[in-house]
Design a protein around this motif. Structure first.
Motif, PDB file in Angstrom:
ATOM      1  N   HIS A  18     -49.809 -36.577 131.001  1.00 35.09           N
ATOM      2  CA  HIS A  18     -50.690 -36.903 129.885  1.00 35.09           C
ATOM      3  C   HIS A  18     -50.161 -38.212 129.300  1.00 35.09           C
ATOM      4  N   LEU A  19     -50.977 -39.267 129.306  1.00 32.05           N
ATOM      5  CA  LEU A  19     -50.586 -40.567 128.770  1.00 32.05           C
ATOM      6  C   LEU A  19     -51.038 -40.668 127.325  1.00 32.05           C
ATOM      7  N   SER A  20     -50.205 -41.234 126.479  1.00 29.59           N
ATOM      8  CA  SER A  20     -50.601 -41.478 125.096  1.00 29.59           C
ATOM      9  C   SER A  20     -50.080 -42.836 124.666  1.00 29.59           C
ATOM     10  N   ASP A  22     -49.592 -45.417 121.254  1.00 28.76           N
ATOM     11  CA  ASP A  22     -49.589 -45.512 119.794  1.00 28.76           C
ATOM     12  C   ASP A  22     -50.741 -46.379 119.305  1.00 28.76           C
ATOM     13  N   THR A  90     -56.595 -44.662 124.116  1.00 29.36           N
ATOM     14  CA  THR A  90     -55.430 -44.143 123.392  1.00 29.36           C
ATOM     15  C   THR A  90     -54.751 -43.012 124.160  1.00 29.36           C
ATOM     16  N   GLU A  91     -55.486 -42.399 125.101  1.00 29.03           N
ATOM     17  CA  GLU A  91     -54.877 -41.388 125.955  1.00 29.03           C
ATOM     18  C   GLU A  91     -55.667 -41.242 127.247  1.00 29.03           C
ATOM     19  N   HIS A 121     -46.154 -44.049 128.080  1.00 33.09           N
ATOM     20  CA  HIS A 121     -45.731 -43.027 127.128  1.00 33.09           C
ATOM     21  C   HIS A 121     -46.447 -41.752 127.536  1.00 33.09           C
ATOM     22  N   GLY A 122     -45.819 -40.624 127.311  1.00 30.94           N
ATOM     23  CA  GLY A 122     -46.504 -39.374 127.572  1.00 30.94           C
ATOM     24  C   GLY A 122     -45.568 -38.299 128.046  1.00 30.94           C
ATOM     25  N   GLU A 131     -42.066 -35.492 125.036  1.00 33.23           N
ATOM     26  CA  GLU A 131     -42.732 -36.722 125.442  1.00 33.23           C
ATOM     27  C   GLU A 131     -41.732 -37.782 125.905  1.00 33.23           C
ATOM     28  N   HIS A 133     -41.081 -41.848 126.510  1.00 29.70           N
ATOM     29  CA  HIS A 133     -41.577 -43.112 125.966  1.00 29.70           C
ATOM     30  C   HIS A 133     -41.125 -44.281 126.830  1.00 29.70           C
TER      31      HIS A 133
END
Length: 135
Positions: A18-20, A22, A90-91, A121-122, A131, A133
């Motif tokens: 899962h990519l996120s 900021d 954003t994700e 990130h994720g 998570e 980073h």
């Protein structure tokens, strides 16, 4: 690296993250980060005497914003992409499948985890460590 008599057996590795982000990133940055990840993984496989069988393939799914499907068929060539992501992201979900000869699964997984941590990130699905980073 595997013993010579084990080089005829393929190693398969499948990962899903899962990519996120900021701050939302443009599609070009998502594409660029994915290409860098694939280049790094391909280089690591080559350095560790792995031989590609089939593909390194996968998908970045940005839900309603679209997707990028990708594959690497040769360690000397770059990744080929199909699909499109429209608008800032954003994700997303990154799924990656690797099949190689000559390297243990644990080594391939460590390469994937290290490359992921440098470019995204994720968190990996099924991973309770929290998570990761990008550096």
């Amino acid at each position: 690296m595997l013993a010579d008599d084990d080089r005829t057996h393929p190693t398969a590795c499948a990962c899903k993250w899962h990519l996120s982000f900021d701050d939302a990133i443009p599609p070009s940055e998502l594409h660029s980060r994915t290409a860098l990840l694939l280049s790094e993984v391909g280089g690591g496989l080559e350095k560790n005497a792995g031989r590609l069988i089939g593909h390194i393939k996968g998908l970045v799914d940005a839900d309603e914003k679209g997707h990028l499907a990708f594959s690497v068929t040769s360690l000397q060539e770059g990744a080929r992409f199909k699909g499109e992501v429209v608008g800032e992201v954003t994700e997303a979900i990154l799924t990656l499948n690797v099949i190689v000869y000559g390297i243990e699964k644990e080594v391939v997984e460590r390469m994937l985890e290290a490359a992921f941590a440098r470019h995204f990130h994720g968190r990996r699905f099924g991973d309770d460590r929290g998570e990761v980073h990008a550096q």
